[in-house]
Design a protein around this motif. Structure first.
Motif, PDB file in Angstrom:
ATOM      1  N   UNK A 284       3.563   7.249 -14.401  1.00  0.00           N
ATOM      2  CA  UNK A 284       2.462   6.762 -14.901  1.00  0.00           C
ATOM      3  C   UNK A 284       2.079   5.184 -14.273  1.00  0.00           C
ATOM      4  N   UNK A 285       3.058   4.337 -14.196  1.00  0.00           N
ATOM      5  CA  UNK A 285       2.670   3.083 -13.605  1.00  0.00           C
ATOM      6  C   UNK A 285       2.078   3.266 -12.163  1.00  0.00           C
ATOM      7  N   UNK A 286       2.785   4.139 -11.293  1.00  0.00           N
ATOM      8  CA  UNK A 286       2.275   3.991 -10.002  1.00  0.00           C
ATOM      9  C   UNK A 286       1.006   4.721 -10.106  1.00  0.00           C
ATOM     10  N   UNK A 287       0.626   5.896 -10.762  1.00  0.00           N
ATOM     11  CA  UNK A 287      -0.691   6.378 -10.821  1.00  0.00           C
ATOM     12  C   UNK A 287      -1.648   5.612 -11.474  1.00  0.00           C
ATOM     13  N   UNK A 288      -1.253   4.871 -12.496  1.00  0.00           N
ATOM     14  CA  UNK A 288      -2.204   3.814 -13.157  1.00  0.00           C
ATOM     15  C   UNK A 288      -2.852   2.803 -11.933  1.00  0.00           C
ATOM     16  N   UNK A 289      -1.865   2.236 -11.069  1.00  0.00           N
ATOM     17  CA  UNK A 289      -1.963   1.383 -10.231  1.00  0.00           C
ATOM     18  C   UNK A 289      -2.990   1.862  -9.029  1.00  0.00           C
ATOM     19  N   UNK A 290      -2.876   3.024  -8.903  1.00  0.00           N
ATOM     20  CA  UNK A 290      -3.883   3.644  -7.926  1.00  0.00           C
ATOM     21  C   UNK A 290      -2.850   4.383  -6.756  1.00  0.00           C
ATOM     22  N   UNK A 291      -1.916   4.734  -7.109  1.00  0.00           N
ATOM     23  CA  UNK A 291      -0.820   5.483  -6.106  1.00  0.00           C
ATOM     24  C   UNK A 291      -0.543   6.967  -6.475  1.00  0.00           C
ATOM     25  N   UNK A 292      -0.456   7.573  -5.468  1.00  0.00           N
ATOM     26  CA  UNK A 292       0.014   9.033  -5.757  1.00  0.00           C
ATOM     27  C   UNK A 292       1.379   9.243  -5.538  1.00  0.00           C
ATOM     28  N   UNK A 293       2.193  10.258  -6.391  1.00  0.00           N
ATOM     29  CA  UNK A 293       3.603  10.307  -6.471  1.00  0.00           C
ATOM     30  C   UNK A 293       4.059  11.650  -6.121  1.00  0.00           C
ATOM     31  N   UNK A 294       5.230  11.603  -5.365  1.00  0.00           N
ATOM     32  CA  UNK A 294       6.160  12.745  -5.374  1.00  0.00           C
ATOM     33  C   UNK A 294       7.438  12.340  -5.849  1.00  0.00           C
ATOM     34  N   UNK A 295       7.651  13.264  -7.075  1.00  0.00           N
ATOM     35  CA  UNK A 295       8.930  13.043  -7.877  1.00  0.00           C
ATOM     36  C   UNK A 295       9.954  14.053  -7.379  1.00  0.00           C
ATOM     37  N   UNK A 296      11.082  13.505  -7.230  1.00  0.00           N
ATOM     38  CA  UNK A 296      12.282  14.363  -7.317  1.00  0.00           C
ATOM     39  C   UNK A 296      13.322  14.096  -8.484  1.00  0.00           C
ATOM     40  N   UNK A 297      13.110  15.030  -9.479  1.00  0.00           N
ATOM     41  CA  UNK A 297      14.061  14.698 -10.627  1.00  0.00           C
ATOM     42  C   UNK A 297      15.415  15.324 -10.220  1.00  0.00           C
ATOM     43  N   UNK A 298      16.198  14.869 -11.241  1.00  0.00           N
ATOM     44  CA  UNK A 298      17.738  15.278 -11.108  1.00  0.00           C
ATOM     45  C   UNK A 298      17.873  17.021 -11.184  1.00  0.00           C
ATOM     46  N   UNK A 299      18.652  17.347 -10.328  1.00  0.00           N
ATOM     47  CA  UNK A 299      18.632  18.903 -10.218  1.00  0.00           C
ATOM     48  C   UNK A 299      19.109  19.393 -11.451  1.00  0.00           C
TER      49      UNK A 299
ATOM     50  N   UNK B  51      -3.152  12.560   1.072  1.00  0.00           N
ATOM     51  CA  UNK B  51      -4.334  12.943   1.087  1.00  0.00           C
ATOM     52  C   UNK B  51      -4.982  12.679  -0.064  1.00  0.00           C
ATOM     53  N   UNK B  52      -4.470  12.587  -1.361  1.00  0.00           N
ATOM     54  CA  UNK B  52      -5.151  12.601  -2.449  1.00  0.00           C
ATOM     55  C   UNK B  52      -5.291  11.001  -2.887  1.00  0.00           C
ATOM     56  N   UNK B  53      -4.420  10.182  -2.031  1.00  0.00           N
ATOM     57  CA  UNK B  53      -4.332   8.940  -2.160  1.00  0.00           C
ATOM     58  C   UNK B  53      -5.724   8.139  -1.964  1.00  0.00           C
ATOM     59  N   UNK B  54      -6.168   8.756  -0.737  1.00  0.00           N
ATOM     60  CA  UNK B  54      -7.554   8.282  -0.049  1.00  0.00           C
ATOM     61  C   UNK B  54      -8.637   8.092  -1.184  1.00  0.00           C
TER      62      UNK B  54
ATOM     63  N   UNK C 101      -5.606  -6.845  -5.514  1.00  0.00           N
ATOM     64  CA  UNK C 101      -4.419  -6.300  -5.698  1.00  0.00           C
ATOM     65  C   UNK C 101      -4.670  -4.884  -5.227  1.00  0.00           C
ATOM     66  N   UNK C 102      -3.761  -4.322  -4.279  1.00  0.00           N
ATOM     67  CA  UNK C 102      -4.123  -2.956  -3.591  1.00  0.00           C
ATOM     68  C   UNK C 102      -3.035  -2.122  -3.784  1.00  0.00           C
ATOM     69  N   UNK C 103      -3.157  -0.922  -4.112  1.00  0.00           N
ATOM     70  CA  UNK C 103      -2.233  -0.140  -4.476  1.00  0.00           C
ATOM     71  C   UNK C 103      -1.258   0.215  -3.128  1.00  0.00           C
ATOM     72  N   UNK C 104       0.104  -0.046  -3.394  1.00  0.00           N
ATOM     73  CA  UNK C 104       0.943   0.125  -2.341  1.00  0.00           C
ATOM     74  C   UNK C 104       0.675   1.447  -1.168  1.00  0.00           C
ATOM     75  N   UNK C 105       0.376   2.507  -2.057  1.00  0.00           N
ATOM     76  CA  UNK C 105       0.244   3.798  -1.208  1.00  0.00           C
ATOM     77  C   UNK C 105       1.126   4.979  -1.896  1.00  0.00           C
ATOM     78  N   UNK C 106       1.478   5.699  -1.108  1.00  0.00           N
ATOM     79  CA  UNK C 106       2.556   6.929  -1.880  1.00  0.00           C
ATOM     80  C   UNK C 106       3.890   6.528  -2.290  1.00  0.00           C
TER      81      UNK C 106
END
Ligand code: ADP
Length: 484
Positions: A167-182, A58-61, A143-148
């Protein structure tokens, strides 16, 4: 006092669509220094992972429609907050990961440098390029952001691995879901809190934390709303994730294992080589994918090199990373110790010899005494595997051709190092060595502007500088008649 400041900055819920969302169950984050519980963190539920993907979608739009300069402002506020909070963040990182606090601080500032640079570079990728076209047509490429983007990160660099993807993805215009190591989720959650403070719109950066990596990974690779996976971790898990991505032709960037050679020629400056060896081998207790993994040393200088190296290893201060005197912390967990023990035992059975082992006293935590193994040959597991611990493994050689052959004798191609004062040899070696990154008389590779990544099974794609942003952009070719 120190503890109270850190405790107040600990978050224990996933960050989804701008909100902190808990669940009824939790997992423990363990301090490797003494195996105490640092925090209990809410296990993300499957439906919450989907909620995070939807929030990002949703935020990506609207995020992609902001100008690069507008996006850069948010990113700049974020990196400033990271710098302002470097002391608390570095203590938190050390608590969950174990590395000396000075190394944590370096990592956090390095992550802030990446973040700052991506913000600055975003604008240069927003320009439309006019290209050659058949008569009567005009043509351009944008150049278009790839998406989520989903990002899965490891425990050895809980801050920099996260920011150089996010930061790279967000700068390019993409929104991120991160899963860090548990094993190290707390630094990522602290970074999310700073993103929130920086005013990043909800859904742009989401963090899901849970101990069921496989189940979360399946959701993050197989949802049609996810356009790209960026993964850093083991080759074994990377291959699994690539197969999952194949099902939906989800794009993937993979930063996988290394098996770095560290070649010392007979014409090397030995003091510099030892300096480099210490930095490359013992940073983060050897738990980095760019650690010198195979020392390949000319037989004529092997005794001097070993002696100088052992003198330096003997000066390492093993202990709690929060003590400023500590120069080497524990390994991440017991299974890392067991794996290393197996590797060493199997190699000794095949003829490797332990020429030095530091004495480090008794600890409750996951400490490992630094060690030197000599007589290592290519048939031994210690030569073939990523060591991920404070163990120097030495193989000797007697000709340049043999050194090159030994160095390239691996499926991995992340990075390599060599020390030689001979300019002609340096040229030959840089052409012959099959690694994505090379240190020549130099063991520190860190540079936010450089394309970090490797050849062969070390992965695909690059992180860092303009190369890192490219990963999150697609080309769009547009052509129309000249008259329009
Ligand atoms: P390491 O050996 O460095 O821990 P891993 O590849 O096991 O490397 O872990 C790197 C990241 O991948 C971590 O976030 C971990 O939780 C995650 N991970 C591990 N196994 C899987 C899996 N089967 N699917 C998705 N992610 C996974």
């Amino acid at each position: 006092m120190q503890k109270i400041a850190i405790q107040s900055s600990i978050r224990n819920c996933s960050f989804i669509g701008g909100e902190w969302i808990g669940s009824g169950t939790s997992f423990e984050v363990i301090n490797p220094v003494d195996k105490s519980v640092v925090a209990k963190v809410n296990e993300v539920q499957a439906e919450q992972v989907i909620q995070a993907i939807n929030a990002a979608h949703t935020a990506q739009a609207s995020w992609k429609r902001l100008s690069a300069i507008q996006r850069a402002k948010y990113i700049d506020s974020w990196q400033r907050l990271i710098r302002q909070n470097v002391k608390d963040l570095s203590r938190l990182l050390t608590l969950e990961q174990g590395k000396p606090v000075a190394e944590s601080e370096t990592e956090i500032l390095h992550a802030a440098d990446y973040t700052q640079l991506y913000g600055q570079l975003a604008e240069s990728f927003s320009k439309t390029q006019t290209i050659d076209a058949p008569q009567g047509q005009q043509a351009s490429v944008t150049r278009r952001p790839v998406g989520v983007v989903s990002a899965i990160t490891p425990w050895n660099f809980p801050c920099s691995m996260v920011m150089r993807k996010a930061a790279a993805a967000i700068a390019a215009g993409c929104c991120v879901v991160l899963k860090p190591s548990e094993l190290t989720p707390l630094t990522s959650l602290a970074l999310a809190a700073l993103a929130q403070q920086a005013g990043l719109p909800e859904g742009v950066f989401n963090v899901v934390v849970g101990s069921n990596a496989q189940a979360i990974g399946e959701l993050l690779t197989q949802n049609p709303k996810v356009a790209k996976l960026s993964f850093t971790g083991s080759t074994h898990v990377g291959k699994k994730l690539l197969a999952q991505c194949a099902l939906g032709v989800t794009r993937a960037a993979m930063e996988l294992g290394g098996n770095a050679p560290f070649i010392v020629f007979e014409d090397a400056d030995l003091d510099e080589a030892v300096e480099g060896a210490m930095a490359s081998k013992f940073r983060n207790a050897g738990q980095t994918c760019v650690s010198a993994n195979r020392f390949i040393v000319h037989q004529s200088i092997l005794p001097q090199f070993q002696q100088k190296l052992i003198e330096r290893i003997d000066q390492l201060v093993v202990g709690n990373g929060l003590d400023s005197a500590t120069t080497i912390g524990p390994l991440i967990n017991q299974s890392a110790i067991d794996k290393l023990d197996r590797l060493i035992e199997a190699s000794i059975d095949l003829g490797a010899r332990m020429s030095f082992r530091a004495s480090i006293g008794t600890f409750a935590g996951n400490f490992y005494a630094p060690m030197v193994l000599e007589n290592v040959t290519p048939n031994m597991p210690i030569f073939q595997s990523e060591i991920f611990g404070p163990v120097v493994s030495i193989t000797s050689f007697d000709s340049e051709a043999q050194a090159i052959e030994l160095a390239n004798q691996t499926d991995m191609g992340l990075c390599g190092y060599f020390y030689s004062e001979d300019i002609e040899r340096q040229k030959r070696l840089t052409e012959s060595l099959e690694f994505g990154m090379l240190g020549v008389n130099q063991a520190r590779l860190s540079n936010p502007a450089a394309p970090f990544g490797g050849f062969k099974q070390s992965g695909m794609g690059r992180e860092g500088g303009c190369f890192g942003i490219e990963e999150y952009l697609d080309f769009q070719y547009i052509t129309r008649p000249c008259s329009q």
